[in-house]
Scaffold this motif. Sequence first.
Motif, PDB file in Angstrom:
ATOM      1  N   LEU A   4      51.635  36.149  42.937  1.00  0.00           N
ATOM      2  CA  LEU A   4      51.050  35.769  44.223  1.00  0.00           C
ATOM      3  C   LEU A   4      50.205  36.924  44.743  1.00  0.00           C
ATOM      4  CD1 LEU A   4      50.795  34.020  46.839  1.00  0.00           C
ATOM      5  CD2 LEU A   4      52.915  35.124  47.621  1.00  0.00           C
ATOM      6  N   ILE A   5      48.977  36.611  45.175  1.00  0.00           N
ATOM      7  CA  ILE A   5      48.079  37.616  45.733  1.00  0.00           C
ATOM      8  C   ILE A   5      47.732  37.209  47.157  1.00  0.00           C
ATOM      9  CG2 ILE A   5      45.818  38.732  45.548  1.00  0.00           C
ATOM     10  CD1 ILE A   5      45.991  38.140  42.486  1.00  0.00           C
ATOM     11  N   THR A   6      48.202  37.968  48.139  1.00  0.00           N
ATOM     12  CA  THR A   6      47.843  37.667  49.522  1.00  0.00           C
ATOM     13  C   THR A   6      46.489  38.299  49.844  1.00  0.00           C
ATOM     14  OG1 THR A   6      48.828  39.637  50.548  1.00  0.00           O
ATOM     15  CG2 THR A   6      50.298  37.755  50.123  1.00  0.00           C
ATOM     16  N   GLY A   7      45.860  37.793  50.906  1.00  0.00           N
ATOM     17  CA  GLY A   7      44.520  38.269  51.227  1.00  0.00           C
ATOM     18  C   GLY A   7      43.523  37.901  50.145  1.00  0.00           C
ATOM     19  N   ALA A   8      43.793  36.802  49.447  1.00  0.00           N
ATOM     20  CA  ALA A   8      43.004  36.439  48.272  1.00  0.00           C
ATOM     21  C   ALA A   8      41.550  36.120  48.600  1.00  0.00           C
ATOM     22  CB  ALA A   8      43.643  35.247  47.555  1.00  0.00           C
ATOM     23  N   SER A   9      41.286  35.691  49.814  1.00  0.00           N
ATOM     24  CA  SER A   9      39.909  35.338  50.181  1.00  0.00           C
ATOM     25  C   SER A   9      39.089  36.573  50.536  1.00  0.00           C
ATOM     26  CB  SER A   9      39.905  34.374  51.366  1.00  0.00           C
ATOM     27  OG  SER A   9      40.488  34.975  52.505  1.00  0.00           O
ATOM     28  N   GLY A  10      39.742  37.741  50.631  1.00  0.00           N
ATOM     29  CA  GLY A  10      39.052  38.968  51.001  1.00  0.00           C
ATOM     30  C   GLY A  10      38.363  39.631  49.822  1.00  0.00           C
ATOM     31  N   PHE A  11      37.695  40.718  50.099  1.00  0.00           N
ATOM     32  CA  PHE A  11      36.925  41.469  49.111  1.00  0.00           C
ATOM     33  C   PHE A  11      37.775  41.861  47.904  1.00  0.00           C
ATOM     34  CE2 PHE A  11      35.668  46.113  48.325  1.00  0.00           C
ATOM     35  CZ  PHE A  11      34.829  45.805  47.264  1.00  0.00           C
ATOM     36  N   ILE A  12      38.841  42.624  48.130  1.00  0.00           N
ATOM     37  CA  ILE A  12      39.683  43.075  47.034  1.00  0.00           C
ATOM     38  C   ILE A  12      40.495  41.928  46.450  1.00  0.00           C
ATOM     39  CG2 ILE A  12      41.619  44.595  46.420  1.00  0.00           C
ATOM     40  CD1 ILE A  12      40.590  46.520  48.622  1.00  0.00           C
ATOM     41  N   GLY A  13      41.024  41.080  47.315  1.00  0.00           N
ATOM     42  CA  GLY A  13      41.869  39.980  46.856  1.00  0.00           C
ATOM     43  C   GLY A  13      41.182  39.045  45.886  1.00  0.00           C
ATOM     44  N   SER A  14      39.915  38.733  46.126  1.00  0.00           N
ATOM     45  CA  SER A  14      39.207  37.804  45.240  1.00  0.00           C
ATOM     46  C   SER A  14      39.038  38.394  43.845  1.00  0.00           C
ATOM     47  CB  SER A  14      37.848  37.431  45.841  1.00  0.00           C
ATOM     48  OG  SER A  14      37.002  38.557  45.987  1.00  0.00           O
ATOM     49  N   PHE A  15      38.792  39.710  43.774  1.00  0.00           N
ATOM     50  CA  PHE A  15      38.680  40.351  42.458  1.00  0.00           C
ATOM     51  C   PHE A  15      40.037  40.411  41.759  1.00  0.00           C
ATOM     52  CE2 PHE A  15      34.624  41.851  44.122  1.00  0.00           C
ATOM     53  CZ  PHE A  15      33.815  41.794  42.984  1.00  0.00           C
ATOM     54  N   LEU A  16      41.113  40.600  42.516  1.00  0.00           N
ATOM     55  CA  LEU A  16      42.444  40.572  41.921  1.00  0.00           C
ATOM     56  C   LEU A  16      42.746  39.206  41.303  1.00  0.00           C
ATOM     57  CD1 LEU A  16      44.420  42.506  44.687  1.00  0.00           C
ATOM     58  CD2 LEU A  16      44.214  43.216  42.296  1.00  0.00           C
ATOM     59  N   CYS A  17      42.360  38.151  41.990  1.00  0.00           N
ATOM     60  CA  CYS A  17      42.567  36.799  41.455  1.00  0.00           C
ATOM     61  C   CYS A  17      41.812  36.598  40.150  1.00  0.00           C
ATOM     62  CB  CYS A  17      42.128  35.750  42.475  1.00  0.00           C
ATOM     63  SG  CYS A  17      43.205  35.595  43.914  1.00  0.00           S
ATOM     64  N   GLU A  18      40.561  37.020  40.124  1.00  0.00           N
ATOM     65  CA  GLU A  18      39.748  36.876  38.917  1.00  0.00           C
ATOM     66  C   GLU A  18      40.362  37.615  37.737  1.00  0.00           C
ATOM     67  OE1 GLU A  18      35.774  38.115  39.706  1.00  0.00           O
ATOM     68  OE2 GLU A  18      35.359  36.489  41.115  1.00  0.00           O
ATOM     69  N   GLU A  19      40.770  38.862  37.975  1.00  0.00           N
ATOM     70  CA  GLU A  19      41.319  39.663  36.881  1.00  0.00           C
ATOM     71  C   GLU A  19      42.661  39.119  36.413  1.00  0.00           C
ATOM     72  OE1 GLU A  19      41.581  42.744  34.029  1.00  0.00           O
ATOM     73  OE2 GLU A  19      39.932  41.760  35.105  1.00  0.00           O
ATOM     74  N   GLY A  20      43.480  38.651  37.340  1.00  0.00           N
ATOM     75  CA  GLY A  20      44.766  38.091  36.950  1.00  0.00           C
ATOM     76  C   GLY A  20      44.615  36.880  36.057  1.00  0.00           C
ATOM     77  N   LEU A  21      43.690  36.004  36.398  1.00  0.00           N
ATOM     78  CA  LEU A  21      43.431  34.834  35.561  1.00  0.00           C
ATOM     79  C   LEU A  21      42.869  35.251  34.209  1.00  0.00           C
ATOM     80  CD1 LEU A  21      41.896  32.403  38.210  1.00  0.00           C
ATOM     81  CD2 LEU A  21      44.106  32.155  37.069  1.00  0.00           C
ATOM     82  N   ARG A  22      41.972  36.235  34.214  1.00  0.00           N
ATOM     83  CA  ARG A  22      41.376  36.705  32.960  1.00  0.00           C
ATOM     84  C   ARG A  22      42.452  37.230  32.018  1.00  0.00           C
ATOM     85  NH1 ARG A  22      39.749  40.862  30.136  1.00  0.00           N
ATOM     86  NH2 ARG A  22      40.667  42.401  31.557  1.00  0.00           N
ATOM     87  N   ARG A  23      43.510  37.818  32.579  1.00  0.00           N
ATOM     88  CA  ARG A  23      44.595  38.362  31.764  1.00  0.00           C
ATOM     89  C   ARG A  23      45.628  37.311  31.368  1.00  0.00           C
ATOM     90  NH1 ARG A  23      45.874  44.352  32.713  1.00  0.00           N
ATOM     91  NH2 ARG A  23      43.907  45.250  33.423  1.00  0.00           N
ATOM     92  N   GLY A  24      45.431  36.076  31.793  1.00  0.00           N
ATOM     93  CA  GLY A  24      46.312  34.999  31.374  1.00  0.00           C
ATOM     94  C   GLY A  24      47.534  34.766  32.236  1.00  0.00           C
TER      95      GLY A  24
END
Length: 313
Positions: A4-24
């Motif tokens: 779970l990534i909170t603040g996902a719509s924010g600057f850092i959060g959106s990049f965390l979501c992308e990288e997490g998905l990229r890592r499977g």
Amino acid sequence: MKILITGASGFIGSFLCEEGLRRGHEIWAGVREHSSRRYLQLQGLGFLTLDLSDRTVLSRQLAAVGSPFDVIIHAGGATKCLDRNDFMRNNYDCTRNFVDVLTQLDMIPRQFIYVSSYSVIGPSVYGASKLRSEEYIKSLGDFPYVIFRPTGVYGPREKDYFVMAQSIARHLDFAVGQEQKLTFIYVDDLVGAIFAAVDKGVAHRTYNVADGHTYESRVFSDLLRRELAVRHVIHVKAPLWLLHVVTSVSDWWARNVTHRPTTLNRDKYLIMSQRDWTCDITPLKEELGFTPQWDLEHGVKQTIKWYKENHWL
């Protein structure tokens, strides 16, 4: 892992979501009810609406998920507020509510990563609200926290340094009159450091995050000028007393007229008035095996490229 990534719509959060998905990983984006999902149009991304200000509502929202998360990356919070109470509500109170409800529901993850700020070492209210959150998390005994303290985070989608780029594009470089030693971290490197901690499974650790270099005050603006191909700029160095006046007026205007936080505020003055923001990242390298990939020159180049391609500039 289920993350779970909170603040996902924010600057850092959106990049965390992308990288997490990229890592499977199975990634859930924790967002407020009316948060923008502009940068969250990602295949396979789950969404979880969270109200961290209300424990009763939050308890119901988390309970509906079912099985606990393996990892929670708490990147939510506020960097600009109208006053001290707003900072404490958005950063400390919401973090405490979140941690307490997770405990009550027996949903404590194997790893709780808190994205704090290097400004905890300074006098700003923002930093104080982050530090108080850190202290509370650390007081919980065996709670599996990992705290990241990034210095100035920049990159695509970031809006505060973008204001500086806009100013340079208009041939004006506004800076503090005193020389400063500054540190920065490109957003991809911050995200990489956080996922290095996920991979290692560390707990009860606090890490400063920067690119490993220290820069003089004007380096960032000079790099912006070069990438924007601006040949001439007017360099305005404001003495601290003038900056204090400007930010005080800006704060008054925000509180009494617009009722919206502004980038140039009293808290920003407290940050800009500090001379030395040097940062030691030795534990980050030795314990997580992490080496920053982006120095300021290449990070600024990529950032300006994104601003241009997305018509911000």
